[in-house]
Design a protein around this motif. Structure first.
Motif, PDB file in Angstrom:
ATOM      1  N   LEU A   1      14.594   6.112   4.217  1.00 31.76           N
ATOM      2  CA  LEU A   1      14.469   5.657   3.139  1.00 31.76           C
ATOM      3  C   LEU A   1      13.237   5.234   2.856  1.00 31.76           C
ATOM      4  O   LEU A   1      12.215   5.816   3.442  1.00 31.76           O
ATOM      5  CB  LEU A   1      15.289   3.813   3.674  1.00 31.76           C
ATOM      6  CG  LEU A   1      17.048   4.405   4.045  1.00 31.76           C
ATOM      7  CD1 LEU A   1      17.156   2.755   5.142  1.00 31.76           C
ATOM      8  CD2 LEU A   1      17.976   4.274   2.819  1.00 31.76           C
ATOM      9  N   PRO A   2      12.891   5.102   1.088  1.00 36.27           N
ATOM     10  CA  PRO A   2      11.323   4.620   0.889  1.00 36.27           C
ATOM     11  C   PRO A   2      11.233   3.204   1.496  1.00 36.27           C
ATOM     12  O   PRO A   2      12.229   2.288   2.247  1.00 36.27           O
ATOM     13  CB  PRO A   2      11.865   3.953  -0.523  1.00 36.27           C
ATOM     14  CG  PRO A   2      13.261   4.145  -0.507  1.00 36.27           C
ATOM     15  CD  PRO A   2      13.903   4.783   0.134  1.00 36.27           C
TER      16      PRO A   2
ATOM     17  N   PRO B   1       1.942  10.946   1.185  1.00 37.03           N
ATOM     18  CA  PRO B   1       3.756  10.867   1.073  1.00 37.03           C
ATOM     19  C   PRO B   1       4.212   9.958  -0.401  1.00 37.03           C
ATOM     20  O   PRO B   1       5.190   9.688  -1.325  1.00 37.03           O
ATOM     21  CB  PRO B   1       4.360  10.595   1.804  1.00 37.03           C
ATOM     22  CG  PRO B   1       3.626   9.735   2.665  1.00 37.03           C
ATOM     23  CD  PRO B   1       2.406   9.875   2.966  1.00 37.03           C
ATOM     24  N   TRP B   2       3.744   8.987  -0.362  1.00 39.90           N
ATOM     25  CA  TRP B   2       3.565   8.068  -1.851  1.00 39.90           C
ATOM     26  C   TRP B   2       3.036   8.286  -3.177  1.00 39.90           C
ATOM     27  O   TRP B   2       2.640   7.025  -3.923  1.00 39.90           O
ATOM     28  CB  TRP B   2       3.182   6.567  -0.329  1.00 39.90           C
ATOM     29  CG  TRP B   2       1.747   6.509  -0.791  1.00 39.90           C
ATOM     30  CD1 TRP B   2       1.524   6.191   0.719  1.00 39.90           C
ATOM     31  CD2 TRP B   2       0.338   6.271  -0.735  1.00 39.90           C
ATOM     32  NE1 TRP B   2       0.325   6.505   1.922  1.00 39.90           N
ATOM     33  CE2 TRP B   2      -0.608   6.902   0.219  1.00 39.90           C
ATOM     34  CE3 TRP B   2      -0.218   6.466  -2.082  1.00 39.90           C
ATOM     35  CZ2 TRP B   2      -2.037   6.900  -0.481  1.00 39.90           C
ATOM     36  CZ3 TRP B   2      -2.115   6.584  -2.869  1.00 39.90           C
ATOM     37  CH2 TRP B   2      -2.298   6.511  -1.955  1.00 39.90           C
ATOM     38  N   SER B   3       1.898   9.414  -3.225  1.00 43.02           N
ATOM     39  CA  SER B   3       1.056  10.008  -4.368  1.00 43.02           C
ATOM     40  C   SER B   3       2.036  10.384  -5.339  1.00 43.02           C
ATOM     41  O   SER B   3       2.613  11.025  -5.356  1.00 43.02           O
ATOM     42  CB  SER B   3       0.055  10.257  -4.129  1.00 43.02           C
ATOM     43  OG  SER B   3       0.579  11.582  -3.512  1.00 43.02           O
TER      44      SER B   3
ATOM     45  N   VAL C   1       0.342  -1.636  -0.711  1.00 40.90           N
ATOM     46  CA  VAL C   1       0.101   0.320   0.011  1.00 40.90           C
ATOM     47  C   VAL C   1       0.697   1.280   0.130  1.00 40.90           C
ATOM     48  O   VAL C   1       0.304   1.921  -0.916  1.00 40.90           O
ATOM     49  CB  VAL C   1      -1.103   0.032   1.258  1.00 40.90           C
ATOM     50  CG1 VAL C   1      -1.511   1.553   1.164  1.00 40.90           C
ATOM     51  CG2 VAL C   1      -1.785  -1.508   1.311  1.00 40.90           C
ATOM     52  N   PHE C   2       2.354   1.331   0.476  1.00 45.82           N
ATOM     53  CA  PHE C   2       3.044   2.565   0.649  1.00 45.82           C
ATOM     54  C   PHE C   2       4.433   2.176   0.148  1.00 45.82           C
ATOM     55  O   PHE C   2       5.392   2.541   1.631  1.00 45.82           O
ATOM     56  CB  PHE C   2       2.566   3.387   2.385  1.00 45.82           C
ATOM     57  CG  PHE C   2       1.266   2.912   2.973  1.00 45.82           C
ATOM     58  CD1 PHE C   2       0.470   4.375   2.971  1.00 45.82           C
ATOM     59  CD2 PHE C   2       1.165   1.936   3.800  1.00 45.82           C
ATOM     60  CE1 PHE C   2      -0.740   4.327   3.078  1.00 45.82           C
ATOM     61  CE2 PHE C   2      -0.354   2.459   4.808  1.00 45.82           C
ATOM     62  CZ  PHE C   2      -0.781   2.843   3.839  1.00 45.82           C
ATOM     63  N   PRO C   3       4.496   1.661  -0.507  1.00 42.61           N
ATOM     64  CA  PRO C   3       6.377   1.356  -0.997  1.00 42.61           C
ATOM     65  C   PRO C   3       6.859   2.857  -0.722  1.00 42.61           C
ATOM     66  O   PRO C   3       7.921   2.801  -0.961  1.00 42.61           O
ATOM     67  CB  PRO C   3       5.710   0.942  -2.698  1.00 42.61           C
ATOM     68  CG  PRO C   3       4.709   1.609  -3.375  1.00 42.61           C
ATOM     69  CD  PRO C   3       3.656   1.707  -1.902  1.00 42.61           C
ATOM     70  N   ARG C   4       6.389   4.349  -1.390  1.00 46.52           N
ATOM     71  CA  ARG C   4       7.129   4.817  -1.473  1.00 46.52           C
ATOM     72  C   ARG C   4       7.488   5.972  -0.207  1.00 46.52           C
ATOM     73  O   ARG C   4       8.416   7.199  -0.382  1.00 46.52           O
ATOM     74  CB  ARG C   4       7.104   5.388  -2.567  1.00 46.52           C
ATOM     75  CG  ARG C   4       7.460   5.151  -3.781  1.00 46.52           C
ATOM     76  CD  ARG C   4       6.982   5.667  -5.289  1.00 46.52           C
ATOM     77  NE  ARG C   4       6.154   6.517  -5.391  1.00 46.52           N
ATOM     78  CZ  ARG C   4       4.891   6.386  -6.126  1.00 46.52           C
ATOM     79  NH1 ARG C   4       6.035   7.719  -6.668  1.00 46.52           N
ATOM     80  NH2 ARG C   4       3.657   6.379  -6.577  1.00 46.52           N
ATOM     81  N   ALA C   5       6.452   4.762   0.646  1.00 47.74           N
ATOM     82  CA  ALA C   5       6.349   6.060   2.362  1.00 47.74           C
ATOM     83  C   ALA C   5       7.872   6.276   2.876  1.00 47.74           C
ATOM     84  O   ALA C   5       8.341   5.326   2.338  1.00 47.74           O
ATOM     85  CB  ALA C   5       5.551   5.137   2.934  1.00 47.74           C
TER      86      ALA C   5
END
Length: 280
Positions: free
Chosen positions: A207-208, A278-280, A187-191
């Motif tokens: 870190l992501p 932060p992930w969009s 759901v949040f890979p780039r958070a």
């Protein structure tokens, strides 16, 4: 190894279930578990503590052979110790049949709230506190609790299938938490996650999430398959792997809905609407 400390991922509501799970785990450890403080020096009291702890874990922990046969063991430690063997290992007297009644199916549930040490407990609660709150926020409290428990059951029974004859007791919340980590990665890979990198003298880095959780999963898989040497031979790495994979796969069909259920939009200074994620 990266030790997560905090993530930048806004919430819409207080993570009540995550806090409750942490509180229950800590309370059970502090108030109910027999804690072994020392086994050095051929101490009678220390030996007795070890046997009391083994009996407690056999009663409330999950044992693979019991889970798959749905039949409790007919012999367990009695909680008493006659001393040490020639190698300095604690000997525990056996009790047959056990004086307690045990349900192997329910033991999987109780095992999720047991931990072998402060380090075991605090490590699990740290990961749950950092990553569980956002999954609860997106799923909703009731669904999140069900998801957490199902992940725990899946991880435990998955491990039992790998070790069907094992009489080793499974304890800890890590199987359920691994499922939460798998869901968070999808759901949040780039958070953004701030973590302490252990091999760099615990220096903090942003870190992501896909790096932090992906590396965590890779370590569990390496230890599980025997390609690496773990420092804790009693750790059920197979349960971690199964829980993580199940949690990730379970949320894939709903990832759009979970991401859309984020914090409310706010008006930017230039009057454009932006989403606080932060992930969009």
């Amino acid at each position: 190894m990266v030790l997560p400390i905090h993530d930048i991922n806004p919430l819409r509501r207080k993570p009540v279930i995550t806090w409750l799970l942490i509180a229950v785990n800590v309370a059970v450890f502090v108030l109910f578990e027999p804690v072994v403080t020392s086994v050095a020096g051929v101490s009678t009291s220390a030996s007795r503590n070890v046997c009391e702890q083994q009996r407690f874990f056999d009663q409330w922990g999950a044992i693979p052979v019991e889970m798959l046969t749905n039949r409790p063991l007919d012999q367990v430690p009695s909680g008493r110790s006659p001393g040490l063997n020639a190698r300095g290992e604690v000997l525990c007297q056996l009790e047959s049949p056990p004086s307690f009644v045990k349900s192997p199916v329910l033991s999987v549930l109780t095992s999720m709230f047991l931990h072998g040490s402060w380090l075991h407990l605090l490590g699990n609660m740290l990961f749950l506190g950092v990553f569980g709150n956002n999954i609860e926020d997106r799923m909703g409290r009731f669904l999140y609790l069900i998801f957490y428990l199902v992940c725990g059951y899946t991880a435990a029974y998955g491990f039992a299938l790998f070790e069907p004859a094992s009489t080793t007791t499974l304890i800890g919340a890590s199987g359920a938490i691994a499922g939460v980590l798998g869901a968070y990665l999808v759901v949040f890979p780039r958070a953004r996650v701030i973590g302490l990198v252990t091999f760099l003298l615990f220096l903090p880095f942003w870190l992501p999430a896909w790096i932090v959780l992906g590396f965590w999963f890779l370590l569990q898989y390496v230890y599980f398959t025997g390609m690496g040497v773990a420092d804790g031979g009693s750790v059920a790495y197979g349960a971690h792997v199964v829980g993580f994979v199940f949690g990730a796969l379970a949320v894939i069909p709903f990832v759009r809905e979970l991401r859309a259920a984020g914090p409310p939009r706010r008006r930017a200074p230039d009057h454009r609407w932006v989403r606080q994620t932060p992930w969009s």
